[in-house]
Design a protein around this motif. Structure first.
Motif, PDB file in Angstrom:
ATOM      1  N   UNK A 138       0.815  -1.149  -0.107  1.00  0.00           N
ATOM      2  CA  UNK A 138       0.003   0.127  -0.021  1.00  0.00           C
ATOM      3  C   UNK A 138       0.783   1.096   0.046  1.00  0.00           C
ATOM      4  N   UNK A 139       2.094   1.291   0.810  1.00  0.00           N
ATOM      5  CA  UNK A 139       2.900   2.016   0.848  1.00  0.00           C
ATOM      6  C   UNK A 139       3.739   2.601  -0.495  1.00  0.00           C
ATOM      7  N   UNK A 279      -3.372  16.571  -5.135  1.00  0.00           N
ATOM      8  CA  UNK A 279      -2.655  16.327  -3.763  1.00  0.00           C
ATOM      9  C   UNK A 279      -1.131  15.888  -3.876  1.00  0.00           C
ATOM     10  N   UNK A 280      -0.859  15.146  -4.886  1.00  0.00           N
ATOM     11  CA  UNK A 280       0.555  14.748  -5.085  1.00  0.00           C
ATOM     12  C   UNK A 280       1.446  15.978  -5.409  1.00  0.00           C
ATOM     13  N   UNK A 281       1.231  17.056  -5.737  1.00  0.00           N
ATOM     14  CA  UNK A 281       1.771  18.173  -6.158  1.00  0.00           C
ATOM     15  C   UNK A 281       2.326  18.743  -4.833  1.00  0.00           C
ATOM     16  N   UNK A 282       1.499  18.727  -3.897  1.00  0.00           N
ATOM     17  CA  UNK A 282       2.088  19.194  -2.324  1.00  0.00           C
ATOM     18  C   UNK A 282       2.843  17.945  -1.656  1.00  0.00           C
ATOM     19  N   UNK A 294       8.896   8.119  -3.813  1.00  0.00           N
ATOM     20  CA  UNK A 294       7.523   8.064  -3.832  1.00  0.00           C
ATOM     21  C   UNK A 294       7.337   7.386  -5.425  1.00  0.00           C
ATOM     22  N   UNK A 295       6.039   6.945  -5.551  1.00  0.00           N
ATOM     23  CA  UNK A 295       5.819   6.147  -6.919  1.00  0.00           C
ATOM     24  C   UNK A 295       5.101   7.058  -7.865  1.00  0.00           C
ATOM     25  N   UNK A 296       5.905   7.110  -9.138  1.00  0.00           N
ATOM     26  CA  UNK A 296       5.700   8.004 -10.071  1.00  0.00           C
ATOM     27  C   UNK A 296       4.237   7.504 -10.827  1.00  0.00           C
ATOM     28  N   UNK A 297       3.877   6.207 -10.449  1.00  0.00           N
ATOM     29  CA  UNK A 297       2.682   5.904 -11.112  1.00  0.00           C
ATOM     30  C   UNK A 297       1.284   6.026  -9.974  1.00  0.00           C
ATOM     31  N   UNK A 302      -4.060   5.258  -8.168  1.00  0.00           N
ATOM     32  CA  UNK A 302      -4.935   5.830  -7.312  1.00  0.00           C
ATOM     33  C   UNK A 302      -6.496   5.861  -7.915  1.00  0.00           C
ATOM     34  N   UNK A 303      -6.269   6.171  -9.293  1.00  0.00           N
ATOM     35  CA  UNK A 303      -7.337   6.483 -10.321  1.00  0.00           C
ATOM     36  C   UNK A 303      -8.128   5.183 -10.383  1.00  0.00           C
ATOM     37  N   UNK A 304      -7.252   3.965 -10.544  1.00  0.00           N
ATOM     38  CA  UNK A 304      -7.974   2.765 -10.475  1.00  0.00           C
ATOM     39  C   UNK A 304      -8.616   2.333  -9.500  1.00  0.00           C
ATOM     40  N   UNK A 305      -8.053   2.863  -8.416  1.00  0.00           N
ATOM     41  CA  UNK A 305      -8.817   2.227  -6.893  1.00  0.00           C
ATOM     42  C   UNK A 305      -9.947   3.324  -6.212  1.00  0.00           C
ATOM     43  N   UNK A 306      -9.531   4.420  -6.399  1.00  0.00           N
ATOM     44  CA  UNK A 306     -10.210   5.416  -5.613  1.00  0.00           C
ATOM     45  C   UNK A 306     -12.040   5.350  -5.777  1.00  0.00           C
TER      46      UNK A 306
END
Lengths: 352, 259
Positions: A138-139, A279-282, A294-297, A302-306
């Motif tokens: 998850x991390x 959110x990632x920008x900050x 941090x994961x570039x993907x 997130x888009x796939x699961x959120x």
């Protein structure tokens, strides 16, 4: 007048932070007698607690739960309590901690892992029982925010409560009901910094709407942050606190613009994508400095699961409430989440 | 997700340094030991259908932390019909927690004894150890009280050995109760003072499974044990090298599912 208000608020917060010190010095042997205000994290050889702003590692047994009264002895070393010993633990029989425990037990009795822990994490922010492998995945994939108590939970609870109460009650009464609901949930889900932030912000926004003032999100965010630091200056060092504010700030500033730029994507994943990207920008720079990676993907994952998270939360919440009264019926409702959590686990396994 | 079929599956779960072995046949499960932590839950989740919350039989070979700790959550989360466990004491705090979990599960508790036979559907479990004379001696190493059993399904036989050492192996061999088997769980994570050449010669397994953690501090499995197995031409599978080790059998021979 306006200037005076903001100046005073900033000044008091700053004063609290500067004058705040850990009340004990390094090397000092102390005995702490307190309530456990954050859910302990369990591993094979230890359980990790935060007591009075100190990190404490204890033997894995006997188990300590959120809300329990404990007496612990150890030596202070920076922000840790080393060679800590548990002298006593008294189970909290209060209604809310008990309710939380029973809900988590219901999930764990009904579903296999990691589904049960995923649901306990999404609905109640309970991360104590997640297996280490799954937690690491998850991390790595950047979706861990879903299973820790976060502002999203409060937004969903508030939305759900607004949805039902506005049908049944008068507006003024409905808002009182929603506010009570938000704060009950905040206690139920562990009272972590992100939850408190969202609860305060939510309450401010709802009340502001009620007294007829237009709420401006960014201003509400800053007031909330300052208020929280005045009440508990130790939060300034809490990563969850920092991430929660930076992420919310980024969302307020960037999400709308990003959403417009990615109109080509199907609606079901657009929301998750723009939320995550904004959110990632900050957040990404902070994560990079703190964890070195941090994961570039992550926005794609997130888009796939959120999109599945609100569904999982609402179904499991209802299933839990029903299940405590009619276990069989509750379990049948809970099974509806199985395809959703399976998809979630599949994506996390695939990218993790 | 696992769907029940008409074959017996034996899975040596990858639980790190410890033992947890699951046998499933249709909706029936037998779990031997639970490993050192909650990793066993992942194994149960993976090899049981998600709606099945009942484990028919749990066997605890002996009360050491690397064998029983994971069982605490198993008893809390699953309905366990029967618990096969010797009356032994452990000084560990966690063992009290396990006993409490077993109590609230209302499982039937059975103490294993040499000669006892348990039938579950088409599966037959024959207890080879501990013998009454061993149970009367109070001062032995906990490993020596390990429950040892033969699992039979059709013509397929598997030998489960807990953490027994050479002395106990000798004793069991002397009684001629070791039969030819297809599958053996190597005693004591492949420790040097576990497997004896005589045990292997008497049982002549085709497959030897070693449940052991990566880079463990005990140096398990021992080179001598590995060499012994190689010299006899017995195939070796280790949980530290390949994760869960799963075989399936229809009662005649068996197939390794993750070669």
């Amino acid at each position: 007048m306006k200037f005076l208000f903001w100046g005073l608020l900033f000044f008091v917060a700053l004063l609290r932070i500067l004058t705040f010190k850990t009340p004990v010095t390094d090397g000092q042997k102390v005995r702490i007698s307190t309530k456990v205000l954050q859910e302990p994290i369990r591993q094979q050889n230890y359980q990790r607690l935060v007591l009075e702003n100190l990190i404490v590692y204890l033997d894995p047994f006997p188990e300590v739960y959120y809300g329990d009264e404990v007496v612990v002895e150890g030596v202070v070393s920076q922000n840790k309590l080393v060679s800590a010993k548990l002298l006593s633990v008294k189970e909290n029989q209060g209604i809310l901690p008990n309710f939380r425990k029973r809900l988590i037990n219901f999930y764990q009795d009904s579903l296999p892992e990691p589904h049960a822990s995923l649901i306990a994490g999404i609905t109640l922010g309970s991360k104590g029982s997640l297996g280490k492998d799954f937690w690491d995945k998850l991390k790595n994939t950047g979706v861990v925010h879903v299973v820790v108590a976060s502002g999203t939970n409060i937004t969903l609870v508030a939305g759900f409560l607004v949805g039902i109460t506005t049908f049944l009650l008068k507006r003024r009464l409905a808002i009182v009901f929603v506010l009570v609901g938000i704060w009950l949930y905040a206690v139920l889900s562990g009272f972590d910094a992100p939850i408190v932030r969202a609860a305060i912000m939510g309450s401010l926004v709802f009340t502001a709407q009620e007294v007829g003032r237009l709420s401006q999100s960014f201003r509400v965010l800053v007031i909330t942050g300052l208020l929280m630091l005045i009440i508990k200056p130790a939060w300034i060092r809490d990563l969850g606190f920092i991430l929660s504010f930076v992420a919310t700030g980024s969302l307020i500033v960037f999400q709308e613009r990003i959403n417009k730029k990615i109109q080509i994507l199907p609606a079901v994943i657009r929301e998750g994508m723009s939320t995550s990207l904004a959110a990632q920008i900050g957040v990404a720079p902070i994560l990079f400095v703190t964890f070195g990676s941090f994961n570039i993907l992550s926005p794609i994952i997130n888009a796939l699961v959120l999109w599945s998270v609100p569904l999982i939360m609402v179904i499991s919440g209802v299933a839990g409430l029903v299940g405590l009264l009619f276990p069989f019926l509750g379990r049948m409702i809970l099974y509806l989440t199985y395809p959703l959590t399976s998809w979630f686990v599949f994506v996390v396994d695939f990218f993790g | 997700m696992a769907y029940p079929d008409k074959k017996l599956h034996i899975i040596a779960c990858d639980v790190g340094q410890g033992d947890a072995i699951l046998a499933t046949y249709g909706n029936l499960q037998i779990l031997t030991d639970g490993g050192p932590d909650n990793k066993v839950l992942e194994c149960l989740s993976k090899y049981m259908p998600f709606w099945d919350r009942e484990v028919e039989l749990v066997i605890l070979t002996h009360p050491q932390a690397d064998h029983f700790t994971g069982l605490i959550e198993v008893f809390r989360r699953y309905k366990v019909d029967t618990f096969l466990v010797s009356k032994l004491n452990s000084s560990a705090r966690s063992y009290e927690v396990l006993e409490k979990a077993v109590g609230s599960n209302q499982s039937r508790v059975v103490n294993p004894k040499e000669g006892m036979v348990i039938r579950l559907g088409l599966i037959q479990i024959e207890i080879l150890h501990p013998s009454e004379s061993i149970l009367e001696q109070k001062s032995l190493d906990l490993n020596d009280y390990s429950t040892v059993y033969n699992l039979k399904f059709g013509d397929f036989e598997a030998l489960f050995t807990g953490d027994i050492g050479p002395k106990i192996i000798e004793e069991i061999l002397a009684k001629n109760s070791i039969e030819l088997v297809d599958y053996i769980k190597i005693p004591h994570h492949g420790s040097r003072n576990g497997t004896a050449l005589e045990l292997l010669k008497a049982s002549m397994p085709k497959l030897a499974v070693i449940s052991v953690g990566k880079d463990n501090s005990y140096g398990h499995p021992h080179q001598e044990v590995l060499k012994m197995l190689k010299d006899l031409g017995i195939q070796i599978k280790r949980t530290d090298e390949m994760g869960d080790v799963e075989i399936e059998t229809d009662g005649r021979g068996f197939k390794l599912l993750n070669p």
